[in-house]
Design a protein around this motif. Structure first.
Motif, short mmCIF file in Angstrom:
data_model
loop_
_atom_site.label_atom_id
_atom_site.label_comp_id
_atom_site.label_asym_id
_atom_site.label_seq_id
_atom_site.Cartn_x
_atom_site.Cartn_y
_atom_site.Cartn_z
N GLN A 357 31.16 -64.05 -33.48
CA GLN A 357 32.25 -63.07 -33.37
C GLN A 357 33.51 -63.49 -34.11
OE1 GLN A 357 32.91 -61.97 -29.25
NE2 GLN A 357 30.70 -62.02 -28.81
N LEU A 378 28.89 -55.41 -35.77
CA LEU A 378 28.74 -55.66 -34.34
C LEU A 378 27.88 -56.89 -34.11
CD1 LEU A 378 27.94 -52.00 -33.22
CD2 LEU A 378 30.13 -53.18 -32.96
N ASP A 381 24.98 -59.23 -27.95
CA ASP A 381 24.59 -60.25 -26.98
C ASP A 381 23.39 -59.70 -26.21
OD1 ASP A 381 24.24 -61.95 -24.83
OD2 ASP A 381 26.39 -62.30 -24.56
N THR A 386 25.33 -56.14 -24.48
CA THR A 386 26.60 -55.62 -25.00
C THR A 386 26.75 -56.00 -26.47
OG1 THR A 386 27.79 -57.62 -24.31
CG2 THR A 386 27.71 -55.78 -22.75
N LYS A 388 30.02 -56.66 -29.39
CA LYS A 388 31.43 -56.71 -29.77
C LYS A 388 31.53 -56.67 -31.28
CE LYS A 388 33.26 -59.14 -25.76
NZ LYS A 388 34.06 -60.32 -25.27
N THR A 411 33.33 -49.16 -24.88
CA THR A 411 33.90 -49.70 -23.66
C THR A 411 35.40 -49.89 -23.83
OG1 THR A 411 31.84 -50.88 -23.26
CG2 THR A 411 33.77 -51.58 -22.00
N SER A 423 34.22 -52.89 -28.44
CA SER A 423 33.05 -53.34 -27.71
C SER A 423 32.35 -52.12 -27.13
CB SER A 423 33.45 -54.33 -26.61
OG SER A 423 34.34 -53.72 -25.69
N GLU A 426 24.94 -52.16 -25.82
CA GLU A 426 23.96 -52.22 -26.91
C GLU A 426 23.22 -50.90 -27.04
OE1 GLU A 426 20.08 -54.88 -28.30
OE2 GLU A 426 21.06 -55.26 -26.36
#
Length: 798
Positions: A357, A378, A381, A386, A388, A411, A423, A426
């Motif tokens: 990241q 992106l 994870d 998710t 980020k 989010t 964020s 997924e």
């Protein structure tokens, strides 16, 4: 035609203003033109711009909140209070943190620093850090390069009774955080005359205000210069003064940490803004991107040269790791971007599992640079389900507004027009991608997707001199708001074109004027080496530099972009490795043969197109492998394919008409007299006798015989030739063979042996006019009696 990668924005200055400013300042017009383009219109402004080292800093007390902040800091010094600085993890953040920490230590304050961890704490001050400060007995918190929108941290400090001072340079929100003082020249009601300071610049102003003249250390300006250059704020006004003074200090030697970092980066001699931006700043940024910014801050606070050298080496190693990570992620992301680009997406959402990241923003910038498309990368994870991400945009596309329009999938998100973070789950990536790409597709036109390249002047190779390039240094330091100027050479003849460097990655060529030539080097342009013909006129945009070697100084152009207009002709008529050349075209050109035997004769591993009237090709280039029977076939191909703009001329030919003697009118007359005298003769014996007597080739004699046959002057039967009594008079040109031989001679003379420039001019005219030739198609005489002559004629050599 070879298109440019950029849209060139040619900037024009009012020449009357240029002349007037030259008269007022005594400066050459090249410099005053650049000043005018930067909005500098009079001698006073020019003097301030060209000599920033002679300027004075603005009074720091003009900044709103400064008096309150200074008073509180002096009270903290008098009361031996503990003060904590909340900084940021980028180069601007760590330099401003180090600068203020040195300042507070200088005035007797017990100071500590907190820089958030990108992965654990996120960006900016947070309430948890404020709680820790209260636990540590901190009575005053000062933010640098952050805090203008950190309401939760400010409110928590107020609840705990900790005084809170914000120093920041980012655009303030409509409501300011609760604080004892806010130092930000952009805040409403601030009378400070310059609004574009960096975070380190604001910290410098606080240092100037709180320190007496004997307390203030000029070396701190070097820290402010690094932060100012790294943060890409405009290098105008006071930022120009900070950068100029700071660069001079870095070059001479300043703080042990900066000296060690400079030496570790191999920066020797003159230090300019690009060296700071591309060498020092990335090393300072690397720690915060990969883990924690503490080593970078420790380096800038160190006063021990040995400790500094160790920390600088640590940052250098982190930077190498950072570059390797960026390269890996960018390479993987590029595979996705290429597929999306091929399908016509005007924006990219690229995703990969566990991409680091801390560097995906840099990778996004690389994709934007390659494709000129708004790009979001992106990092997924898989364990948490998710993702980020970090996004970068292009001019004319508001990234923050685009994310707002797609907010149902996210989010959280934040940022501005050109950069943002976000964020999302997924499971929402595909839906978000579809919405984001659709939003971009509705707003980005074709022109917006072509990057712009501003061009501030032009010259030709005959006029550019070393002293003119030396004068450009008057405009330094270059950077945001004062870009290094780019110049245009329009329509120069290229000479000595070659690919250089590892794997031929770079292009080197000279551009010739009427009297002189200038060398040019284009990094990353090596693939264009085979796409520039010697007959081209090349237009090049680049930066003027000086090549110094073995005591000689010569002008040189660092090529940023180039283009070739109109038709391109590549002269491959003497090419020794034709197969390799054809393979190097990578399907960008169609290969055309007029005769079936050509490919076999040339031993080529290809299957070319065969000519037929009205043949169309769907490629921008065409290779003419051999000579046509008639020029009309060439014009037909070009007229049927108006989008062809590259021609590769091979024109291989088996028979050398051009070097074979063509009989004159007197030769025909002499031969006819022999036939008339002898009445009847054995053709084969007669040809051999005449060849020995006259020194003619047998091929030439068979040719004349065939012409006489077609004109009805002779008859041939069973290998014997007999003259016709009282034949009808006819000119030699009535013979199809005569005309065809003449035609082939002219074709060879022009297309096979003529100058390449003449060949290009002919093709250009045909492509321009799209006119069909009126030359009639010739048909071979099909009489049985002439077959023998045809066979002998086509197989006789010289």
């Amino acid at each position: 035609m070879l298109p440019s990668n950029y849209q060139w924005l040619i900037k024009h200055a009012d020449e009357k203003q240029v002349s007037r400013l030259s008269q007022q300042t005594g400066l050459p017009s090249m410099i005053t033109r650049l000043l005018i383009l930067r909005g500098i219109n009079d001698a006073k402004q020019a003097k301030r711009f060209l000599h920033p080292e002679k300027l004075s800093f603005h009074d720091p007390l003009l900044m709103r909140g400064m008096r309150t902040a200074v008073a509180r800091l002096r009270r903290a010094a008098d009361g031996h209070e503990s003060v904590r600085i909340f900084g940021d993890y980028d180069a601007d953040g760590v330099t401003s943190t180090a600068l203020l920490a040195r300042t507070l230590k200088k005035i007797g304050i017990d100071v500590s620093c907190f820089i958030p961890n990108r992965f654990r704490d996120g960006y900016g001050p947070n309430a948890r850090a404020v709680d820790q400060a209260a636990h540590d007995g901190i009575g005053l918190i000062v933010t640098v390069d952050s805090g203008i929108a950190a309401f939760e941290a400010a409110d928590r400090a107020a609840e705990l009774g900790i005084d809170y001072i914000v120093t920041d340079h980012h655009q303030p929100p409509p409501r300011l955080p609760q604080a004892l003082a806010v130092l930000n020249p952009k805040q409403p009601g601030c009378s400070y005359p310059f609004k574009e300071l960096s975070g380190a610049g604001v910290a410098l102003k606080l240092a100037q205000a709180v320190c007496s003249s004997d307390q203030f250390a000029k070396e701190w300006i070097a820290l402010a210069a690094v932060g100012t250059i790294a943060d890409l704020v405009s290098l105008r006004d006071e930022n120009r003064l900070i950068a100029a003074k700071g660069l001079e200090l870095i070059e001479q030697g300043s703080l042990p940490g900066l000296d060690a970092l400079r030496d570790q980066a191999g920066m020797h001699g003159k230090i300019d803004s690009e060296a700071v931006g591309f060498q020092l700043a990335p090393r300072l940024n690397a720690a915060g991107r990969l883990a924690d910014a503490t080593p970078a801050l420790q380096l800038l606070l160190s006063d021990d040269s040995r400790v500094s050298a160790t920390l600088a080496a640590q940052l250098d190693e982190l930077n190498r790791k950072r570059k390797a990570l960026v390269d890996r992620i960018a390479k993987e992301a590029d595979r996705q971007a290429s597929a999306f680009f091929q399908r016509g997406d005007k924006a990219f959402v690229l995703a990969g599992p566990r991409w680091h990241q801390g560097v995906i923003g840099i990778a996004a910038s690389k994709i934007v640079a390659d494709y000129h498309r708004p790009t979001i990368i992106l990092s997924i994870d898989p364990d948490k389900g998710t993702a980020k991400g970090s996004g970068r945009s292009i001019e004319g596309f508001d990234l923050y507004r685009a994310l707002s329009a797609c907010g149902d999938f996210l989010t959280q998100f934040g940022g501005h027009k050109m950069a943002a973070g976000l964020s999302l789950p997924e499971t929402e990536i595909d839906g978000f991608r579809e919405a984001f790409v659709r939003y971009a597709g509705e707003r980005l036109t074709g022109e917006a997707l072509v990057p712009k390249l501003p061009v501030e002047g032009s010259f030709d190779p005959d006029t550019l001199a070393v002293d003119q390039i030396d004068q450009l240094s008057l405009l330094e330091p270059f950077g945001t708001g004062n870009p290094r100027p780019l110049f245009l050479i329009d329509g120069a003849a290229p000479v000595r074109i070659k690919a250089v460097g590892r794997d031929g990655a770079h292009l080197k060529m000279s551009l010739k004027g009427n009297r002189k030539a200038i060398d040019g080097i284009g990094f990353g342009f090596g693939n264009l080496c085979l796409r520039i013909a010697k007959t081209d006129r090349v237009s090049v945009v680049g930066e003027c530099t000086i090549n110094e070697w073995n005591g000689f100084r010569r002008p040189q152009l660092m090529i940023e972009d180039l283009k070739v207009g109109g038709l391109q002709l590549f002269d491959w008529r003497s090419e020794q490795n034709l197969q390799s050349r054809l393979e190097g075209l990578n399907q960008s050109a169609a290969v055309l043969a007029f005769r079936e035997e050509t490919v076999e004769r040339l031993h080529l591993r290809i299957s070319p197109l065969r000519y037929r009237p009205g043949l169309t090709v769907a490629r921008p280039g065409i290779v003419f492998l051999d000579l046509p029977d008639h020029v009309a076939q060439l014009t037909d191909v070009l007229s049927s394919n108006p989008k062809i703009h590259r021609i590769y001329a091979v024109f291989d030919h088996h028979d050398e008409h051009y070097f074979t003697p063509f009989p004159a009118r007197g030769d025909f007359a002499w031969y006819y007299a022999v036939i008339h005298r002898e009445k009847t003769m054995n053709l084969k014996k007669m040809v051999a006798q005449i060849a020995r007597f006259k020194g003619w080739t047998e091929r030439m004699i068979y040719f004349m015989t065939k012409v006489f046959f077609e004109l009805g002057f002779v008859k041939i039967k069973n290998g014997f030739l007999r003259g016709v009594t009282a034949p009808e008079k006819a000119p030699l040109s009535n013979s199809p063979t005569y005309r065809q031989e003449k035609n082939q001679l002219k074709l060879e003379e022009f297309f096979c042996y003529g100058p390449a420039a003449s060949l290009k001019a002919w093709f250009s005219k045909i492509m321009h006019n799209r006119a069909q030739t009126t030359e009639p198609e010739e048909k071979t005489n099909g009489l049985h009696e002439v077959h023998h002559i045809d066979h002998e004629f086509s197989n006789q050599g010289d």
